[in-house]
Design a protein around this motif. Structure first.
Motif, PDB file in Angstrom:
ATOM      1  N   UNK A 204      84.528  34.998  63.300  1.00 33.86           N
ATOM      2  CA  UNK A 204      85.758  35.057  62.496  1.00 33.86           C
ATOM      3  C   UNK A 204      85.465  35.476  61.053  1.00 33.86           C
ATOM      4  N   UNK A 205      84.438  34.874  60.476  1.00 36.14           N
ATOM      5  CA  UNK A 205      84.108  35.193  59.082  1.00 36.14           C
ATOM      6  C   UNK A 205      83.592  36.621  58.942  1.00 36.14           C
ATOM      7  N   UNK A 206      82.839  37.089  59.918  1.00 37.75           N
ATOM      8  CA  UNK A 206      82.381  38.482  59.877  1.00 37.75           C
ATOM      9  C   UNK A 206      83.556  39.448  59.940  1.00 37.75           C
ATOM     10  N   UNK A 207      84.512  39.149  60.795  1.00 33.52           N
ATOM     11  CA  UNK A 207      85.683  40.010  60.930  1.00 33.52           C
ATOM     12  C   UNK A 207      86.475  40.058  59.634  1.00 33.52           C
ATOM     13  N   UNK A 208      86.680  38.899  59.017  1.00 37.24           N
ATOM     14  CA  UNK A 208      87.397  38.863  57.733  1.00 37.24           C
ATOM     15  C   UNK A 208      86.631  39.612  56.655  1.00 37.24           C
ATOM     16  N   UNK A 209      85.318  39.458  56.651  1.00 30.52           N
ATOM     17  CA  UNK A 209      84.477  40.119  55.659  1.00 30.52           C
ATOM     18  C   UNK A 209      84.523  41.637  55.836  1.00 30.52           C
ATOM     19  N   UNK A 210      84.437  42.096  57.072  1.00 35.74           N
ATOM     20  CA  UNK A 210      84.512  43.543  57.342  1.00 35.74           C
ATOM     21  C   UNK A 210      85.863  44.112  56.918  1.00 35.74           C
ATOM     22  N   UNK A 211      86.928  43.342  57.135  1.00 30.28           N
ATOM     23  CA  UNK A 211      88.273  43.784  56.753  1.00 30.28           C
ATOM     24  C   UNK A 211      88.449  43.838  55.243  1.00 30.28           C
ATOM     25  N   UNK A 212      87.817  42.906  54.537  1.00 33.88           N
ATOM     26  CA  UNK A 212      88.017  42.800  53.101  1.00 33.88           C
ATOM     27  C   UNK A 212      87.059  43.658  52.272  1.00 33.88           C
ATOM     28  N   UNK A 213      85.913  44.020  52.846  1.00 33.19           N
ATOM     29  CA  UNK A 213      84.884  44.704  52.066  1.00 33.19           C
ATOM     30  C   UNK A 213      84.250  45.822  52.887  1.00 33.19           C
ATOM     31  N   UNK A 214      84.597  47.055  52.564  1.00 33.60           N
ATOM     32  CA  UNK A 214      84.077  48.204  53.304  1.00 33.60           C
ATOM     33  C   UNK A 214      82.572  48.384  53.169  1.00 33.60           C
ATOM     34  N   UNK A 215      81.983  47.834  52.106  1.00 34.34           N
ATOM     35  CA  UNK A 215      80.545  47.998  51.904  1.00 34.34           C
ATOM     36  C   UNK A 215      79.714  47.194  52.906  1.00 34.34           C
ATOM     37  N   UNK A 216      80.351  46.299  53.653  1.00 31.05           N
ATOM     38  CA  UNK A 216      79.643  45.494  54.647  1.00 31.05           C
ATOM     39  C   UNK A 216      79.143  46.377  55.785  1.00 31.05           C
ATOM     40  N   UNK A 217      79.928  47.331  56.176  1.00 26.30           N
ATOM     41  CA  UNK A 217      79.528  48.217  57.269  1.00 26.30           C
ATOM     42  C   UNK A 217      79.807  47.600  58.628  1.00 26.30           C
ATOM     43  N   UNK A 218      79.228  48.211  59.646  1.00 25.49           N
ATOM     44  CA  UNK A 218      79.472  47.809  61.034  1.00 25.49           C
ATOM     45  C   UNK A 218      78.418  46.804  61.486  1.00 25.49           C
ATOM     46  N   UNK A 219      78.598  45.557  61.099  1.00 24.86           N
ATOM     47  CA  UNK A 219      77.686  44.491  61.505  1.00 24.86           C
ATOM     48  C   UNK A 219      78.380  43.676  62.584  1.00 24.86           C
ATOM     49  N   UNK A 220      77.686  43.492  63.713  1.00 24.51           N
ATOM     50  CA  UNK A 220      78.298  42.686  64.767  1.00 24.51           C
ATOM     51  C   UNK A 220      77.697  41.288  64.797  1.00 24.51           C
ATOM     52  N   UNK A 221      78.363  40.405  65.481  1.00 22.67           N
ATOM     53  CA  UNK A 221      77.956  39.003  65.544  1.00 22.67           C
ATOM     54  C   UNK A 221      76.550  38.865  66.114  1.00 22.67           C
ATOM     55  N   UNK A 222      76.241  39.599  67.153  1.00 26.55           N
ATOM     56  CA  UNK A 222      74.924  39.491  67.792  1.00 26.55           C
ATOM     57  C   UNK A 222      73.808  39.836  66.820  1.00 26.55           C
ATOM     58  N   UNK A 223      74.012  40.835  65.987  1.00 23.34           N
ATOM     59  CA  UNK A 223      72.995  41.209  65.003  1.00 23.34           C
ATOM     60  C   UNK A 223      72.763  40.079  64.006  1.00 23.34           C
ATOM     61  N   UNK A 224      73.828  39.400  63.608  1.00 27.44           N
ATOM     62  CA  UNK A 224      73.695  38.292  62.665  1.00 27.44           C
ATOM     63  C   UNK A 224      73.019  37.097  63.335  1.00 27.44           C
ATOM     64  N   UNK A 225      73.333  36.856  64.606  1.00 23.89           N
ATOM     65  CA  UNK A 225      72.678  35.774  65.347  1.00 23.89           C
ATOM     66  C   UNK A 225      71.174  36.046  65.433  1.00 23.89           C
ATOM     67  N   UNK A 226      70.805  37.283  65.728  1.00 29.24           N
ATOM     68  CA  UNK A 226      69.386  37.650  65.799  1.00 29.24           C
ATOM     69  C   UNK A 226      68.724  37.478  64.436  1.00 29.24           C
ATOM     70  N   UNK A 227      69.425  37.836  63.389  1.00 25.40           N
ATOM     71  CA  UNK A 227      68.913  37.672  62.033  1.00 25.40           C
ATOM     72  C   UNK A 227      68.701  36.190  61.723  1.00 25.40           C
ATOM     73  N   UNK A 228      69.633  35.349  62.147  1.00 27.40           N
ATOM     74  CA  UNK A 228      69.513  33.905  61.928  1.00 27.40           C
ATOM     75  C   UNK A 228      68.290  33.354  62.657  1.00 27.40           C
ATOM     76  N   UNK A 229      68.076  33.801  63.885  1.00 25.51           N
ATOM     77  CA  UNK A 229      66.903  33.351  64.640  1.00 25.51           C
ATOM     78  C   UNK A 229      65.618  33.792  63.939  1.00 25.51           C
ATOM     79  N   UNK A 230      65.614  35.007  63.409  1.00 23.05           N
ATOM     80  CA  UNK A 230      64.442  35.515  62.685  1.00 23.05           C
ATOM     81  C   UNK A 230      64.197  34.699  61.415  1.00 23.05           C
ATOM     82  N   UNK A 231      65.259  34.328  60.723  1.00 21.09           N
ATOM     83  CA  UNK A 231      65.126  33.500  59.526  1.00 21.09           C
ATOM     84  C   UNK A 231      64.488  32.158  59.865  1.00 21.09           C
TER      85      UNK A 231
END
Length: 103
Positions: free
Chosen positions: A25-52
């Motif tokens: 939900x937050x990613x969708x709102x962020x993508x809608x509000x800020x074009x500089x975010x780009x095309x980031x999907x939930x799975x990519x962020x989950x993978x990033x969280x696991x890497x962190x």
């Protein structure tokens, strides 16, 4: 190189502060509000969280400090009264969800 606000969401997810649905939900709102975010999907962020989380564990081991798992840290915070029972249950569910996605 990720957008700073996306990185913050990944950190929150890795810590168990938000679950996957909230993350989406937050990613969708962020993508809608800020074009500089780009095309980031939930799975990519989950993978990033696991890497962190893996990086934090590796860094702690490399620096020879005592490092507990995210679940152990959450349990300690709950025992110390830093998080409520409901928040503990929510974060524990999120941590288990993250762990199952790593395998």
């Amino acid at each position: 190189d990720s957008h700073p606000r996306v990185s913050r969401l990944a950190i929150q997810y890795a810590r168990g502060e938000i679950d996957r649905e909230t993350l989406s939900d937050r990613l969708e709102r962020l993508r809608s509000a800020d074009n500089s975010v780009g095309a980031v999907d939930t799975e990519a962020v989950v993978q990033s969280a696991a890497a962190l989380d893996r990086q934090d564990t590796h860094n702690a081991a490399a620096s020879d400090t005592e490092q507990s798992s995210p679940t152990a840290r959450l349990r300690r915070r709950y025992a110390d009264g830093e998080v409520s029972h409901e928040e503990y249950k929510q974060r524990l569910t999120t941590l288990r969800e993250t762990a199952s996605e790593e395998t």
